[in-house]
Design an enzyme around this catalytic site. Structure first.
Site, PDB file in Angstrom:
ATOM      1  N   CYS A 191      -0.418   2.412  -4.187  1.00  0.00           N
ATOM      2  CA  CYS A 191      -1.248   3.570  -4.452  1.00  0.00           C
ATOM      3  C   CYS A 191      -0.389   4.838  -4.356  1.00  0.00           C
ATOM      4  O   CYS A 191       0.499   4.931  -3.515  1.00  0.00           O
ATOM      5  CB  CYS A 191      -2.386   3.667  -3.443  1.00  0.00           C
ATOM      6  SG  CYS A 191      -3.624   2.372  -3.572  1.00  0.00           S
ATOM      7  N   HIS A 195       0.838  -1.192   0.000  1.00  0.00           N
ATOM      8  CA  HIS A 195       0.000   0.000   0.000  1.00  0.00           C
ATOM      9  C   HIS A 195       0.879   1.251   0.000  1.00  0.00           C
ATOM     10  O   HIS A 195       2.050   1.201   0.379  1.00  0.00           O
ATOM     11  CB  HIS A 195      -0.892   0.034   1.248  1.00  0.00           C
ATOM     12  CG  HIS A 195      -1.862  -1.103   1.321  1.00  0.00           C
ATOM     13  ND1 HIS A 195      -2.949  -1.211   0.500  1.00  0.00           N
ATOM     14  CD2 HIS A 195      -1.897  -2.194   2.130  1.00  0.00           C
ATOM     15  CE1 HIS A 195      -3.626  -2.316   0.791  1.00  0.00           C
ATOM     16  NE2 HIS A 195      -3.003  -2.930   1.772  1.00  0.00           N
TER      17      HIS A 195
END
Length: 447
Positions: free
Chosen positions: A224, A182
């Site tokens: 991300c 992430h």
């Protein structure tokens, strides 16, 4: 008298490097007294090729790779699966085992929710990518500090941690870095300790470059907002080339997910084959700390919000990139990579990330002795953008020394990938055994 002559030699070498455009005066090492002759010029012994012949530079001696999964927990299965798959790709490509350093929490293979204990898959029907992977740093040793030390080649900083192995590359070596987890603006995650920040990563790259720790480096980053780790920070004359799964403000996406995800409370059904690889802008929030049911619930909520915003702001084409980096344009001549199906519902999690499986599955079928990094980038970009619709897709970006993308992809992923032995379309033996067991259980339940 010898020392002034040596210093003059160093300054002349630095001046030549400036003319070559790879290093500017403000990037010179503050203290050149530590620089050795071996680090400034390759001697005869340094010309020995220790793994595979580089396709672009005959003076390259060896190739190194650092593979990092920055998460833990069943909901983040795909990040470690990506990294284990990457190890298999590099080994098949000709990398030496002792030139690959793997960092992964190592909890998903034997996680209680794993319907295939001891095995990890990165695509439905694929092989067990966990098999034979030597994990150098696992559990609480997988931290930002350990990662930076391994990348820099600082073996003293990892004493009594894991295998103690580092990227011990030199001026005649190429380095490949792959990271999956992430991310948020200017940060990417780690399963233990604080996040890894963009300035920390770029500073370490600069230090390694100053110490002549690599000839060239290529980095593939899955997270991300991963573009924010390099945009405006990574200079183009430091011999480092990066592609990221997303630009500086958008999300990257998972793939090979179960056909339906169920929320923990209302049991709402969200059909999806590419779930939002959610990120958090708050350093105190770690999605890998959530229980699987809670994690799926958050995915459902975040995906619904994201799809609503996409339809509200960009009803047809999705978010557009405003990065200064080269994002490229649609090229109808670039062949579309095959898109996989759903993972079995027994997994209750996604098996891979869209950007990550795109480059690895391309490496397994393409002739990397002829395909350049730019050509691979175009393939990855098309598949990750969902054929440029950006519906549950993202903008794959480039940063740094873009001239490196003219080199062969095999220089960094292994020159043994020549397209001569494509992966079998038949499911692996492990997957067939799992399917047979599931069918048998269903038959027993029906009786």
């Amino acid at each position: 008298m010898a020392r002034p002559s040596f210093c003059l030699l160093i300054l002349c070498s630095a001046f030549c490097s400036v003319l070559a455009g790879r290093i500017s005066p403000e990037q010179w090492p503050e203290d050149v007294s530590h620089v050795t002759v071996a680090s400034t010029a390759a001697g005869p012994a340094d010309d020995r090729i220790v793994d595979f012949k580089d396709g672009d530079d005959p003076t390259i001696r060896s190739h190194w790779a650092l593979l990092v999964a920055g998460s833990a927990g069943w909901g983040n299965y795909r990040h470690q699966a990506d990294v284990f798959h990457a190890y298999q790709v590099l080994r098949a490509g000709g990398y030496r085992e002792d030139h690959i350093v793997v960092m992964a929490y190592d909890d998903i293979a034997n996680y209680p929710d794993n319907p295939m204990p001891g095995k990890v898959f990165n695509r439905p029907g694929g092989p067990n990518v966990y098999s034979g992977v030597p994990i150098d740093y696992k559990g609480t040793d997988v931290t930002a500090d350990t990662f930076l030390a391994v990348l820099e080649g600082d073996s003293t900083a990892v004493t009594n941690k894991g295998s103690g192995r580092v990227i011990d590359s030199g001026p005649n070596d190429k380095v490949f870095l792959f990271y999956s987890d992430h991310g948020a603006a200017g940060v990417v995650g780690m399963p233990s300790g604080p996040f890894l920040y963009a300035d920390q990563l770029v500073k370490t790259l600069r230090k390694k470059f100053h110490k002549r720790g690599f000839r060239e480096m290529v980095m593939y980053i899955e997270a991300c907002e991963s573009g924010s780790m390099f945009e405006g920070l990574l200079v183009d004359n430091m011999a480092a080339y990066v592609t990221t799964a997303a630009n500086s403000y958008e999300s990257s996406w998972a793939t090979y997910c179960p056909e339906f995800f169920y929320g923990p409370a209302a049991d709402a059904i969200v059909p999806s084959n590419s779930l939002h690889s959610s990120s958090s802008s708050s350093p105190s929030t770690h999605l890998h700390d959530l229980e699987p049911a809670t994690f799926r619930g958050w995915l459902k909520i975040l995906q619904s919000i994201w799809q609503w915003l996409q339809q509200l702001i960009h009803p047809s084409s999705g978010a557009r990139s405003h990065s200064r980096s080269r994002s490229g344009s649609k090229d109808p001549a670039v062949p579309e990579s095959a898109v996989g199906g759903y993972s079995p519902p027994q997994f209750t999690t996604c098996l891979g990330d869209l950007y990550s499986v795109s480059w690895m599955e391309d490496a397994e079928v393409a002739d990397l002795t002829a395909e350049t990094l730019l050509q691979q980038y175009k393939k990855i970009k098309m598949r990750t953008s969902q054929n440029f619709t950006y519906e549950q897709g993202s903008h794959v970006m480039q940063y740094g020394a873009l001239d490196i993308d003219q080199e062969f992809a095999g220089d960094y992923e292994g020159m043994a990938h020549n397209g001569s032995i494509p992966p079998s379309p038949i499911p692996s033996a492990e997957w067939l055994e799992f399917s047979a067991q599931q069918q048998q259980q269903q038959q027993q339940q029906q009786q």
